[in-house]
Write a protein that holds these residues in place. Sequence first.
Motif, mmCIF file in Angstrom:
data_model
loop_
_atom_site.group_PDB
_atom_site.id
_atom_site.type_symbol
_atom_site.label_atom_id
_atom_site.label_comp_id
_atom_site.label_asym_id
_atom_site.label_seq_id
_atom_site.Cartn_x
_atom_site.Cartn_y
_atom_site.Cartn_z
ATOM 1 N N LEU A 161 43.589 46.663 28.170
ATOM 2 C CA LEU A 161 43.474 47.853 29.015
ATOM 3 C C LEU A 161 44.444 47.720 30.195
ATOM 4 C CD1 LEU A 161 39.577 48.225 29.198
ATOM 5 C CD2 LEU A 161 41.146 49.789 28.036
ATOM 6 N N PHE A 162 45.042 48.835 30.586
ATOM 7 C CA PHE A 162 45.966 48.826 31.732
ATOM 8 C C PHE A 162 45.152 48.881 33.018
ATOM 9 C CE2 PHE A 162 48.685 50.849 34.881
ATOM 10 C CZ PHE A 162 49.837 50.087 34.760
ATOM 11 N N VAL A 163 45.372 47.905 33.915
ATOM 12 C CA VAL A 163 44.561 47.838 35.133
ATOM 13 C C VAL A 163 45.375 47.747 36.424
ATOM 14 C CG1 VAL A 163 42.557 46.795 33.968
ATOM 15 C CG2 VAL A 163 44.340 45.319 34.939
ATOM 16 N N ASP A 164 46.704 47.586 36.324
ATOM 17 C CA ASP A 164 47.468 47.365 37.563
ATOM 18 C C ASP A 164 48.943 47.708 37.374
ATOM 19 O OD1 ASP A 164 48.023 46.005 40.273
ATOM 20 O OD2 ASP A 164 49.314 44.879 38.894
ATOM 21 N N ASN A 165 49.530 48.340 38.401
ATOM 22 C CA ASN A 165 50.989 48.519 38.414
ATOM 23 C C ASN A 165 51.591 48.103 39.756
ATOM 24 O OD1 ASN A 165 50.134 50.581 40.052
ATOM 25 N ND2 ASN A 165 51.203 52.220 38.962
ATOM 26 N N HIS A 166 50.832 47.286 40.498
ATOM 27 C CA HIS A 166 51.330 46.774 41.772
ATOM 28 C C HIS A 166 51.963 45.388 41.588
ATOM 29 C CE1 HIS A 166 51.668 45.933 46.044
ATOM 30 N NE2 HIS A 166 50.970 44.821 45.877
ATOM 31 N N TYR A 167 51.211 44.471 41.002
ATOM 32 C CA TYR A 167 51.719 43.114 40.801
ATOM 33 C C TYR A 167 52.540 43.009 39.514
ATOM 34 C CZ TYR A 167 48.212 42.121 44.356
ATOM 35 O OH TYR A 167 47.454 42.119 45.503
ATOM 36 N N ASN A 168 52.323 43.951 38.590
ATOM 37 C CA ASN A 168 53.107 44.033 37.349
ATOM 38 C C ASN A 168 53.186 42.710 36.603
ATOM 39 O OD1 ASN A 168 53.822 46.824 37.308
ATOM 40 N ND2 ASN A 168 55.302 46.434 38.943
ATOM 41 N N GLN A 169 52.025 42.113 36.392
ATOM 42 C CA GLN A 169 51.984 40.853 35.656
ATOM 43 C C GLN A 169 52.144 41.093 34.151
ATOM 44 O OE1 GLN A 169 51.549 37.543 37.382
ATOM 45 N NE2 GLN A 169 52.538 39.141 38.597
ATOM 46 N N ARG A 170 52.929 40.226 33.514
ATOM 47 C CA ARG A 170 53.195 40.389 32.089
ATOM 48 C C ARG A 170 52.143 39.668 31.262
ATOM 49 N NH1 ARG A 170 57.322 42.507 29.638
ATOM 50 N NH2 ARG A 170 58.613 42.423 31.536
ATOM 51 N N CYS A 171 51.565 40.413 30.329
ATOM 52 C CA CYS A 171 50.542 39.883 29.431
ATOM 53 C C CYS A 171 51.194 39.033 28.353
ATOM 54 C CB CYS A 171 49.776 41.052 28.812
ATOM 55 S SG CYS A 171 48.398 40.574 27.743
ATOM 56 N N GLY A 172 50.404 38.219 27.684
ATOM 57 C CA GLY A 172 50.906 37.429 26.575
ATOM 58 C C GLY A 172 51.405 38.275 25.423
ATOM 59 N N CYS A 173 50.958 39.519 25.340
ATOM 60 C CA CYS A 173 51.422 40.418 24.285
ATOM 61 C C CYS A 173 52.793 41.004 24.615
ATOM 62 C CB CYS A 173 50.419 41.548 24.067
ATOM 63 S SG CYS A 173 50.368 42.761 25.417
ATOM 64 N N GLY A 174 53.267 40.798 25.848
ATOM 65 C CA GLY A 174 54.585 41.274 26.249
ATOM 66 C C GLY A 174 54.582 42.465 27.173
ATOM 67 N N HIS A 175 53.466 43.149 27.315
ATOM 68 C CA HIS A 175 53.394 44.357 28.146
ATOM 69 C C HIS A 175 52.920 44.021 29.559
ATOM 70 C CE1 HIS A 175 54.284 47.042 24.809
ATOM 71 N NE2 HIS A 175 53.434 46.331 24.073
ATOM 72 N N LEU A 176 53.144 44.952 30.481
ATOM 73 C CA LEU A 176 52.813 44.746 31.885
ATOM 74 C C LEU A 176 51.475 45.392 32.245
ATOM 75 C CD1 LEU A 176 56.286 45.551 33.524
ATOM 76 C CD2 LEU A 176 55.338 43.295 33.016
ATOM 77 N N GLY A 177 50.773 44.763 33.178
ATOM 78 C CA GLY A 177 49.602 45.381 33.782
ATOM 79 C C GLY A 177 48.315 45.295 33.005
ATOM 80 N N HIS A 178 48.287 44.532 31.907
ATOM 81 C CA HIS A 178 47.063 44.428 31.113
ATOM 82 C C HIS A 178 46.051 43.518 31.805
ATOM 83 C CE1 HIS A 178 49.020 45.652 27.003
ATOM 84 N NE2 HIS A 178 49.168 46.555 27.941
ATOM 85 N N TRP A 179 44.781 43.823 31.624
ATOM 86 C CA TRP A 179 43.684 43.072 32.251
ATOM 87 C C TRP A 179 43.811 41.577 31.982
ATOM 88 C CZ3 TRP A 179 37.830 44.229 30.840
ATOM 89 C CH2 TRP A 179 36.999 43.573 31.772
ATOM 90 N N GLU A 180 44.154 41.196 30.762
ATOM 91 C CA GLU A 180 44.269 39.788 30.387
ATOM 92 C C GLU A 180 45.293 39.047 31.235
ATOM 93 O OE1 GLU A 180 45.732 37.722 26.310
ATOM 94 O OE2 GLU A 180 43.828 38.840 26.184
ATOM 95 N N ALA A 181 46.304 39.754 31.725
ATOM 96 C CA ALA A 181 47.356 39.124 32.530
ATOM 97 C C ALA A 181 46.870 38.752 33.929
ATOM 98 C CB ALA A 181 48.564 40.056 32.634
ATOM 99 N N TYR A 182 45.648 39.128 34.282
ATOM 100 C CA TYR A 182 45.109 38.890 35.625
ATOM 101 C C TYR A 182 43.828 38.047 35.593
ATOM 102 C CZ TYR A 182 48.326 42.654 36.769
ATOM 103 O OH TYR A 182 49.463 43.411 36.900
ATOM 104 N N GLY A 183 42.891 38.422 34.737
ATOM 105 C CA GLY A 183 41.564 37.812 34.793
ATOM 106 C C GLY A 183 41.285 36.749 33.758
#
Length: 310
Positions: free
Chosen positions: A166-188
């Motif tokens: 799920l897309f949860v952020d466009n401020h820190y723009n963290q890259r998920c392991g799947c390659g996309h930005l802003g996914h919940w997994e990239a933060y929590g």
Amino acid sequence: MPNLIAVDLGGTQIRAGIVTENGRILEHARTPTPVVGQSGAVVTDALLGLIERLLRSPAGTEAAIAAVGISSAGPLDLTRGMMVHSPNIAFPEVALVEPVRERFGVPTFLVNDARAGLLGERWVGAARGCGNVVYVTMSTGIGGGAVVGGRLLLGRNGNAGEIGHLFVDNHYNQRCGCGHLGHWEAYGSGRFMPRFFAAWQESEGIGDAGFVADTPAAIFAAARAGEPVALAFMEALGRVNARGISNVIVAYNPEVIVFDGPIARYNGDLVIEHLMPFVDRYLALPRLVVSTFEGRAPLLGAAAYAWESL
């Protein structure tokens, strides 16, 4: 009465157990998930070896094995019985159903690990008897499963409920392991939370945090110790987690959300405490609970799925 073997394949370890038809685990074994090798066959071989170890145990020799249920990190290709392109597994494909079926000669069933965790909780756990439930696992990655109106949602290929993306952020723009930005997994998630901490620390202009934030455990321990920087980060993390949970609530309208995975298991109280102020109240807030199965819910769910499939 026959028993069955349940397997839970994750990014860090493979668990397996002999499970009775009423949800008792008679024997349990585990092994690290291989990360080095020429192909996913090394993971398959480790899984087969774990099953063979169980079959040599006293419980494995006392009763017939009716089937094998496999809970696996996704995405999955249920048509081919494989894990495919999982961001938390070192190999692009891992064959599961056919190798197990051919080796042991019993019906073999595959289900996503988060969906399995949900089934385990509904079978004998915190969501027993509930018709509208969401299961959220916070581990190496973030996954989920949903039962709506008493029916397990699977989707086209068994991958419905990939809530970690799920897309949860466009401020820190963290890259998920799947390659996309802003996914919940990239933060929590356990894999990416320290990296999110570093990005947040830089964004806030914080120099020395006062502790080494190289693991989620270290971050949560600092928060429990009252470290000001860790507590400030808990608010940022809580906002992101709340966006994920708010999306889950409006998507599935559950009566209960069960949290699981190592992050929730050891620090679920902090996770829930810091997300609660930021959860949208558009729909009624469900009951939020932490699993008490100590990581065995996907194993039990793999068994439940196999029993139901039989």
